[in-house]
Design an enzyme around this catalytic site. Sequence first.
Site, PDB file in Angstrom:
ATOM      1  N   ASN A   1       0.808  -1.214   0.000  1.00  0.00           N
ATOM      2  CA  ASN A   1       0.000   0.000   0.000  1.00  0.00           C
ATOM      3  C   ASN A   1       0.844   1.269   0.000  1.00  0.00           C
ATOM      4  O   ASN A   1       0.351   2.344  -0.340  1.00  0.00           O
ATOM      5  CB  ASN A   1      -0.955   0.002   1.199  1.00  0.00           C
ATOM      6  CG  ASN A   1      -2.367  -0.427   0.800  1.00  0.00           C
ATOM      7  OD1 ASN A   1      -3.092   0.333   0.169  1.00  0.00           O
ATOM      8  ND2 ASN A   1      -2.729  -1.652   1.137  1.00  0.00           N
TER       9      ASN A   1
ATOM     10  N   GLY B   1     -10.365   1.580   6.194  1.00  0.00           N
ATOM     11  CA  GLY B   1     -11.057   1.535   7.477  1.00  0.00           C
ATOM     12  C   GLY B   1     -12.562   1.410   7.366  1.00  0.00           C
ATOM     13  O   GLY B   1     -13.275   1.841   8.267  1.00  0.00           O
ATOM     14  N   TRP B   2     -13.046   0.821   6.253  1.00  0.00           N
ATOM     15  CA  TRP B   2     -14.502   0.663   6.166  1.00  0.00           C
ATOM     16  C   TRP B   2     -14.939  -0.768   5.874  1.00  0.00           C
ATOM     17  O   TRP B   2     -16.124  -1.028   5.767  1.00  0.00           O
ATOM     18  CB  TRP B   2     -15.094   1.652   5.153  1.00  0.00           C
ATOM     19  CG  TRP B   2     -14.439   1.696   3.792  1.00  0.00           C
ATOM     20  CD1 TRP B   2     -14.029   0.652   3.041  1.00  0.00           C
ATOM     21  CD2 TRP B   2     -14.156   2.874   3.031  1.00  0.00           C
ATOM     22  NE1 TRP B   2     -13.507   1.082   1.867  1.00  0.00           N
ATOM     23  CE2 TRP B   2     -13.576   2.449   1.818  1.00  0.00           C
ATOM     24  CE3 TRP B   2     -14.342   4.250   3.245  1.00  0.00           C
ATOM     25  CZ2 TRP B   2     -13.171   3.357   0.820  1.00  0.00           C
ATOM     26  CZ3 TRP B   2     -13.946   5.142   2.246  1.00  0.00           C
ATOM     27  CH2 TRP B   2     -13.351   4.693   1.055  1.00  0.00           C
TER      28      TRP B   2
ATOM     29  N   CYS C   1      -7.450  -0.789   8.538  1.00  0.00           N
ATOM     30  CA  CYS C   1      -6.989  -1.611   7.417  1.00  0.00           C
ATOM     31  C   CYS C   1      -6.434  -0.605   6.413  1.00  0.00           C
ATOM     32  O   CYS C   1      -5.537   0.161   6.770  1.00  0.00           O
ATOM     33  CB  CYS C   1      -8.119  -2.467   6.859  1.00  0.00           C
ATOM     34  SG  CYS C   1      -9.697  -1.628   6.675  1.00  0.00           S
ATOM     35  N   SER C   2      -6.944  -0.551   5.190  1.00  0.00           N
ATOM     36  CA  SER C   2      -6.487   0.491   4.279  1.00  0.00           C
ATOM     37  C   SER C   2      -7.367   1.729   4.447  1.00  0.00           C
ATOM     38  O   SER C   2      -6.913   2.756   4.934  1.00  0.00           O
ATOM     39  CB  SER C   2      -6.522  -0.016   2.830  1.00  0.00           C
ATOM     40  OG  SER C   2      -5.635  -1.119   2.700  1.00  0.00           O
TER      41      SER C   2
ATOM     42  N   ARG D   1     -20.290  -2.199  -2.380  1.00  0.00           N
ATOM     43  CA  ARG D   1     -20.047  -3.618  -2.097  1.00  0.00           C
ATOM     44  C   ARG D   1     -21.185  -4.497  -2.606  1.00  0.00           C
ATOM     45  O   ARG D   1     -20.962  -5.632  -3.040  1.00  0.00           O
ATOM     46  CB  ARG D   1     -19.857  -3.837  -0.589  1.00  0.00           C
ATOM     47  CG  ARG D   1     -18.649  -3.134   0.020  1.00  0.00           C
ATOM     48  CD  ARG D   1     -17.342  -3.747  -0.432  1.00  0.00           C
ATOM     49  NE  ARG D   1     -16.220  -2.938   0.046  1.00  0.00           N
ATOM     50  CZ  ARG D   1     -15.559  -2.082  -0.722  1.00  0.00           C
ATOM     51  NH1 ARG D   1     -15.870  -1.945  -2.013  1.00  0.00           N
ATOM     52  NH2 ARG D   1     -14.556  -1.364  -0.223  1.00  0.00           N
TER      53      ARG D   1
END
Lengths: 625, 625
Positions: A304, A392-393, A389-390, A435
């Site tokens: 990342n 955050g969702w 995480c990357s 999603r």
Amino acid sequence: MTSLMLIGVRYYHTWSIVKKISLEVCRAVGEITLLYTHTSRESLKMELLADVCLLPGEDRIIDKDIIYICPFNGAVKGKVLITNYRLHFKSSDPDVPVTLDVPLGAISRVEKMGGASSRGENSYGLDITCKDVRNLRFALKQEGHSRRDIFELLFRHAFPLSHGQPLFAYVTQEKYEENGWNVYKPIEEFRRQGLPNNKWRITFINKNYELCDTYPTVLAVPYKSKEEDLRRVAAFRSRGRIPVLSWIHRENQAVIVRCSQPLVGMSGKRNKDDERYLDLIREANETIKLTIYDARPNVNAVANKATGGGYEGDEYQNAELIFLDIQNIHVMRESLKKLKDIVYPNVEESHWLSSLESTHWLEHIKLVLSGAIQVADKVSSGNSVVVHCSDGWDRTAQLTSLAMLMLDSHYRTLRGFQVLIEKEWISFGHKFASRIGHGDKNHADQDRSPIFVQFIDCVWQMTKQFPTAFEFNERLLLTMLDQLYSCRFGTFLYNCESARDHHEVRSKTVSLWSLVNSKMDMYLNPFYTPESGRVLYPVASMRHLELWVNYYIRWNPRIRQQQQSPVEQRYKELLALRDEYLKKLEELQLSDSSPSSRLANSSTPNTSSTSSTPSQQYTHLHTPF
Amino acid sequence: MTSLMLIGVRYYHTWSIVKKISLEVCRAVGEITLLYTHTSRESLKMELLADVCLLPGEDRIIDKDIIYICPFNGAVKGKVLITNYRLHFKSSDPDVPVTLDVPLGAISRVEKMGGASSRGENSYGLDITCKDVRNLRFALKQEGHSRRDIFELLFRHAFPLSHGQPLFAYVTQEKYEENGWNVYKPIEEFRRQGLPNNKWRITFINKNYELCDTYPTVLAVPYKSKEEDLRRVAAFRSRGRIPVLSWIHRENQAVIVRCSQPLVGMSGKRNKDDERYLDLIREANETIKLTIYDARPNVNAVANKATGGGYEGDEYQNAELIFLDIQNIHVMRESLKKLKDIVYPNVEESHWLSSLESTHWLEHIKLVLSGAIQVADKVSSGNSVVVHCSDGWDRTAQLTSLAMLMLDSHYRTLRGFQVLIEKEWISFGHKFASRIGHGDKNHADQDRSPIFVQFIDCVWQMTKQFPTAFEFNERLLLTMLDQLYSCRFGTFLYNCESARDHHEVRSKTVSLWSLVNSKMDMYLNPFYTPESGRVLYPVASMRHLELWVNYYIRWNPRIRQQQQSPVEQRYKELLALRDEYLKKLEELQLSDSSPSSRLANSSTPNTSSTSSTPSQQYTHLHTPF
């Protein structure tokens, strides 16, 4: 089969024939409810489709003779009805009583099958891929382009956003006693947690979504942080998703803080404000070392950096970073796709266990659960944690909400669980629209991923391991996953609060919790035993995880449907009996003032059918993982 | 840890320290029961081993300082006690509180580990392989041949039959209120089934075991068959195990008949008497085609012709032969060995599902269950069946007893299940002595096989799928498997009735059912709901079968032990509450003759804690397999 009444069966294959259905019954149950009785062949054709219970605001678009290519029964002749909300099929042969009821929102893809010149019986028709682990195939007569109209209408109504049309949630006229939009009030929820206090304050810096357009308006931050600090930190966190408090432990004051990755990049940028800000979080309850859980595998976190992201390095003093090794949305999507391949339409029997293993689905479940266990364990022993995480969702929402479910028994109640979903998923910007792809024809969109399904699966695993710890039942989880796709309620629409505000979701659509809370009885677990102080640590090992057959394999008629377990049934009978006795006792005592009249006040639990005997003293069940 | 009382924990690793144990408690619970309390280090050494609760007739042989090489805790110093019944180990370090309690009967092999010149810490000692899915390793001091005496004593007492010594069942002095030998009376059981009748008679032709030395003395045969017919049939059936009735359906009169293979041989011999005899069985309830279930795979049945055996060919008119594809004792033994490899001492986590699959254990369970389902289904629909394998004492016993458990709810009661075991397994000559190797040092004997364990596993699978249908609980099944090896009771000793008579088992040993029926409460399933007419058809698919973790992985402290489920606990509390209310109601009604006094007579179920509300009307649950 003589007379059989099924309540609350939705979208299932049903082996009976619809005769009559009253709108009142539908409304009472709050879902599509079918009342089946035996019907003569003569009356059948007359009534075919005439008796589908439509929702208020739901309109017929088209109906048509069609053949359903059932993977379990072969070709089944019948009639299909398409409305602006659903696809409904019913067989015309009473000996093969198949009914399908699919919300159009559950459709991810509609394709034409077989060309105009295609040969072979039933080779010309439609192939429908669903988001809920099944496919549907229909055949039509080849003459006269008979599928053209149905294909076009289905395509338009299944993907309204791709055609400039509103989602059904904006069309439905359903009314409920309760307004589910009142379930979650951020300030009230913070107050329940004991906030604000002298270490944590509530800020409205994001009231116009200017600090972070995917965050809610109300945030809890360290008391000592200033508004300008927050802005500087936002500049160093992916999409401005700064570390904010999600949950605080009432006794030890340890907190769960969530955020996105720091914008470290290839050059390894530092940001003093971010470092100081994390230290303020640590200081708030005098945690010696703040634990930062990065949900990603180490290598992904490193990768990342190439796109400007990264992770907290050694420059963050008084902090330790732990990678939780959870894969990204693409890996999860492929894993569920593999799972679908081995369970639909046919379940791979001869190598079931190794096939299941090769999907890695349970392995991913295990990693998510065991990450949450680590978070809960750390917080429970008095140490504050940061989870990201990357962006955050996705993984972050899974981890924080599962850890909170383990730590805080309030979230294990029916209403508390709704608060948890509203808070950690909806308000904090899990990208439901991207999603799930609500109303969008772009079925191959790489943003789609079953992250929320995976979370609900984790919750289900917990309910299996702690059958008395949750006030809600499996039906709630199944209902949530069905309504996740249906577009009937506003609850899961859009990617974040700001988009929801813009589209006036709260005023123009109905909340899923309106349905649920108007019929709470249906979603209650009779075994529920409140234990307020108990921390649940599920066992996250492969030997204790199970495939959620009642969800992933529910379309297969050969899988025994576990409607209500006989144990649950016996238990409910016993509860009813207890209540009956108690009522009789009270009646007798009214006409009798003997010493036994103390009974009703002292030794008896409350009489509601969902109540429980005095809660036992449990020790924490902490199993090594 | 403060004060903790564990009742009924046997042979487990326990993480507490034995302080005091009273013989009375032991006797009351009827098993090795340990009462744990916190103990100071000083008093510990004094009390070490002094407080083991010995059985009446159990004598100390030797005790010794030793190191237990615990696979979960590493080397643990302590003391071992060996009696004529058990090996007992207790750690001397209160910080690592390990206790082992292993009946010597559970030991299959004792080996010396490390030579006199062996180096490395703890490399000199004993390696003990157990029949109950675990191994034990002990280290001793290398000086002075310290292991010689313990090895020899252990070897002699673990394998008494190999040393001309009696099994412990002949030594123990235990006394129980109930005499378990009275549980099963063949004539009474036949009478319960409605026999004799005008189609079936009871014969005592085998009263001296002359017709068949591995059959019981009382047999049920077709009414029309003559004694000389039976003798002629016996000559054509392996080991004289002629087809005899095991169970008859009360309504449709269809029967389950069991036997061994016909002696067809390479030349394809026929026997008119055998053919006529099977036709008498068919005629008894006018079954059109008698179904013969050969438990074996087709190829194995063919291979058996080489040793004089075989299967029924086309010469058997009005009969159809179905092979059930169940593997032989050697395959089952290797399968369980593989299962042991993946669960003891460490559970293979990373490829758990495929490792489990590669043992084939659940696949074998599936084939046995699905064979029994076919038998039950056939009989339930009015067709008589014959079941055999090669000798008719392994797979045949599994199939007939499981089918009877599905068909006849009496066998699902605690006493009925004992009758089933006594009848189909013990009286019909399942070779317990050869399969288990009681008291025999020959651990590599090819006759050993976990056929009975596999059967109990199948029963457990059924109790999981029908949690209200069985009066007994998992503890009964675990107790049976432990006592299968222990040699404490006479129940599972010897290969057949004639051997049991010869060794005077009924007069010289205690029955396991004496223990069980003296403490029935411990073995009752609170959820039990009697439903006399219901046929249970479990789902025999891999998705519904589970590994019996509480049995196969119980030694692993990292596996959550499911002592009593919280649901069971809640249910028992509720039952107690109902009974309490009912009692109060009755008291109130004694002093009050109001109309509500009808209550106690009409709408209330009986008050025993194992009773149930009025049984519901269930339909047969027949799921496709």
